[in-house]
Design a protein around this motif. Structure first.
Motif, PDB file in Angstrom:
ATOM      1  N   MET A   1       0.837  -1.180   0.000  1.00 54.92           N
ATOM      2  CA  MET A   1       0.000   0.000   0.000  1.00 54.92           C
ATOM      3  C   MET A   1       0.881   1.243   0.000  1.00 54.92           C
ATOM      4  O   MET A   1       1.913   1.273   0.650  1.00 54.92           O
ATOM      5  N   ALA A   2       0.447   2.265  -0.700  1.00 57.66           N
ATOM      6  CA  ALA A   2       1.244   3.474  -0.826  1.00 57.66           C
ATOM      7  C   ALA A   2       1.307   4.222   0.501  1.00 57.66           C
ATOM      8  O   ALA A   2       0.392   4.218   1.291  1.00 57.66           O
ATOM      9  N   ASP A   3       2.480   4.898   0.705  1.00 53.99           N
ATOM     10  CA  ASP A   3       2.624   5.719   1.889  1.00 53.99           C
ATOM     11  C   ASP A   3       1.732   6.941   1.786  1.00 53.99           C
ATOM     12  O   ASP A   3       1.353   7.377   0.712  1.00 53.99           O
ATOM     13  N   GLY A   4       1.437   7.556   2.940  1.00 55.43           N
ATOM     14  CA  GLY A   4       0.610   8.755   2.965  1.00 55.43           C
ATOM     15  C   GLY A   4      -0.545   8.583   3.917  1.00 55.43           C
ATOM     16  O   GLY A   4      -0.754   7.520   4.492  1.00 55.43           O
ATOM     17  N   GLN A   5      -1.298   9.658   4.100  1.00 57.48           N
ATOM     18  CA  GLN A   5      -2.438   9.604   5.006  1.00 57.48           C
ATOM     19  C   GLN A   5      -3.487   8.618   4.515  1.00 57.48           C
ATOM     20  O   GLN A   5      -3.802   8.574   3.335  1.00 57.48           O
ATOM     21  N   THR A   6      -4.054   7.853   5.432  1.00 55.34           N
ATOM     22  CA  THR A   6      -5.121   6.918   5.104  1.00 55.34           C
ATOM     23  C   THR A   6      -6.467   7.501   5.510  1.00 55.34           C
ATOM     24  O   THR A   6      -6.553   8.458   6.275  1.00 55.34           O
ATOM     25  N   MET A   7      -7.542   6.869   5.001  1.00 54.38           N
ATOM     26  CA  MET A   7      -8.877   7.268   5.445  1.00 54.38           C
ATOM     27  C   MET A   7      -8.989   7.097   6.952  1.00 54.38           C
ATOM     28  O   MET A   7      -9.633   7.896   7.642  1.00 54.38           O
ATOM     29  N   LEU A   8      -8.367   6.037   7.488  1.00 47.65           N
ATOM     30  CA  LEU A   8      -8.393   5.803   8.923  1.00 47.65           C
ATOM     31  C   LEU A   8      -7.857   7.016   9.678  1.00 47.65           C
ATOM     32  O   LEU A   8      -8.459   7.484  10.647  1.00 47.65           O
ATOM     33  N   LYS A   9      -6.725   7.543   9.232  1.00 43.31           N
ATOM     34  CA  LYS A   9      -6.152   8.707   9.905  1.00 43.31           C
ATOM     35  C   LYS A   9      -7.083   9.905   9.807  1.00 43.31           C
ATOM     36  O   LYS A   9      -7.273  10.644  10.781  1.00 43.31           O
ATOM     37  N   ALA A  10      -7.669  10.117   8.626  1.00 42.10           N
ATOM     38  CA  ALA A  10      -8.568  11.252   8.448  1.00 42.10           C
ATOM     39  C   ALA A  10      -9.773  11.150   9.368  1.00 42.10           C
ATOM     40  O   ALA A  10     -10.192  12.134   9.990  1.00 42.10           O
ATOM     41  N   LEU A  11     -10.341   9.954   9.484  1.00 36.71           N
ATOM     42  CA  LEU A  11     -11.502   9.757  10.349  1.00 36.71           C
ATOM     43  C   LEU A  11     -11.128   9.938  11.820  1.00 36.71           C
ATOM     44  O   LEU A  11     -11.866  10.569  12.589  1.00 36.71           O
ATOM     45  N   LEU A  12      -9.995   9.378  12.219  1.00 40.08           N
ATOM     46  CA  LEU A  12      -9.565   9.521  13.606  1.00 40.08           C
ATOM     47  C   LEU A  12      -9.268  10.978  13.948  1.00 40.08           C
ATOM     48  O   LEU A  12      -9.616  11.465  15.022  1.00 40.08           O
ATOM     49  N   THR A  13      -8.619  11.683  13.026  1.00 39.49           N
ATOM     50  CA  THR A  13      -8.311  13.088  13.258  1.00 39.49           C
ATOM     51  C   THR A  13      -9.579  13.908  13.426  1.00 39.49           C
ATOM     52  O   THR A  13      -9.658  14.788  14.285  1.00 39.49           O
ATOM     53  N   SER A  14     -10.596  13.606  12.621  1.00 35.91           N
ATOM     54  CA  SER A  14     -11.856  14.349  12.724  1.00 35.91           C
ATOM     55  C   SER A  14     -12.525  14.133  14.073  1.00 35.91           C
ATOM     56  O   SER A  14     -13.330  14.953  14.517  1.00 35.91           O
ATOM     57  N   ARG A  15     -12.182  12.999  14.742  1.00 35.96           N
ATOM     58  CA  ARG A  15     -12.757  12.689  16.060  1.00 35.96           C
ATOM     59  C   ARG A  15     -11.755  12.938  17.191  1.00 35.96           C
ATOM     60  O   ARG A  15     -11.992  12.574  18.326  1.00 35.96           O
TER      61      ARG A  15
END
Length: 293
Positions: A1-15
């Motif tokens: 999988m490519a490096d970089g922000q994942t959807m998981l990180k985006a969702l966790l950050t929003s919470r």
């Protein structure tokens, strides 16, 4: 999988759960509801941060995937580890959308412009406080700017000890209160149908609380807390954390502040969206405010 922000990180950050400890608490809560035997089997800190960056050769263990899908209903584990562009709106995880996604039906992603830089909206301040308690905003902050009426989110809902700890770590606080001796606060008391002095008394209490904490600091650090007042019609309670995240709460006619909506904004790299407008409101009020001794 490519490096970089994942959807998981985006969702966790929003919470506000992008730190390992906060994630583990949420993980165990979801695991307990799913299968009690999974409680305590959280990923190590190193593994967790690899998850956030997408540094994976394959998906995590199936048990981890089960818990992650329980944490984010409607999202499949594989989706959570896909590369994510922060300019995209986060997926809608409401019940209807969850069912559609899990059934394999296509779900149209709302256009980014429809959300602007809005990351969350709550019907009341009480609902906001339940989902985003003050410590998730302020514990790691380096800068807190707030303008409103009594600023209860900082002064009443955030403990003195936590604030002292945040200040000791180097944070600064700029707090702009509606003048408790002014005409605007009397007008607001009348608008809410409150007894004369109800809001002004609370505001004085909150100002004195921050004064006390400021005066406890070493002399050379006391400028980390700056207090000012203004005497203009109160329209918004605006709190900006680290210049990146804003909490905006309007004051509505004949509606108590606690019952009004709350909006959460995140500054975009290109400066577009609503964040800048509310930041200018706060800055203008602050610049014209009267310093508190």
């Amino acid at each position: 999988m490519a490096d970089g922000q994942t959807m998981l990180k985006a969702l966790l950050t929003s919470r506000h759960m992008q730190e390992h400890k906060a994630f583990c608490r949420a993980y165990d809560k979801a695991a307990k509801q799913l299968d009690a035997s999974l409680v305590g089997r959280t990923p190590s800190k190193a593994t967790f941060y690899r998850w956030l960056g997408g540094d994976l050769a394959k998906l995590p263990h199936p048990d981890h995937c089960r818990v992650l899908e329980a944490m984010f209903p409607g999202c499949r584990a594989a989706e959570l580890f896909e590369k994510w562009d922060e300019r995209r709106p986060l997926p809608d995880l409401g019940p209807a959308t969850q069912a559609a996604r899990l059934a394999g039906h296509a779900v149209e992603t709302p256009k980014r412009a429809g959300y602007s830089d809005l990351t969350a909206a709550f019907a009341t301040r009480a609902e906001f406080a339940e989902h985003m308690p003050p410590h998730t905003l302020f514990d790691q902050a380096s800068s807190i700017q707030a303008a409103g009426l009594s600023l209860n989110m900082i002064c009443q809902q955030y403990s003195d000890q936590r604030l002292r700890t945040t200040l000791a770590a180097g944070a600064t606080v700029h707090a702009l209160f509606l003048d408790p001796d002014g005409e605007a606060i009397k007008a607001r008391e009348a608008e809410e149908g409150l007894t004369l002095g109800a809001l002004s008394g609370l505001t004085r209490l909150n100002i004195d609380m921050l004064r006390r904490i400021r005066d406890e600091l070493p002399v050379e650090d006391q400028d980390r807390i700056e207090l000012r007042t203004y005497d203009e019609p109160v329209r918004f309670n605006i709190t900006i954390v680290d210049g990146r995240q804003a909490v905006v709460q309007p004051y509505m006619p004949a509606v108590r502040g606690v019952d009004s909506p709350t909006f959460v904004l995140r500054r975009r790299p290109d400066g577009s969206g609503m964040f800048g407008s509310f930041e200018r409101v706060l800055t203008t009020l602050w610049d014209s405010g009267k310093a508190c001794a």
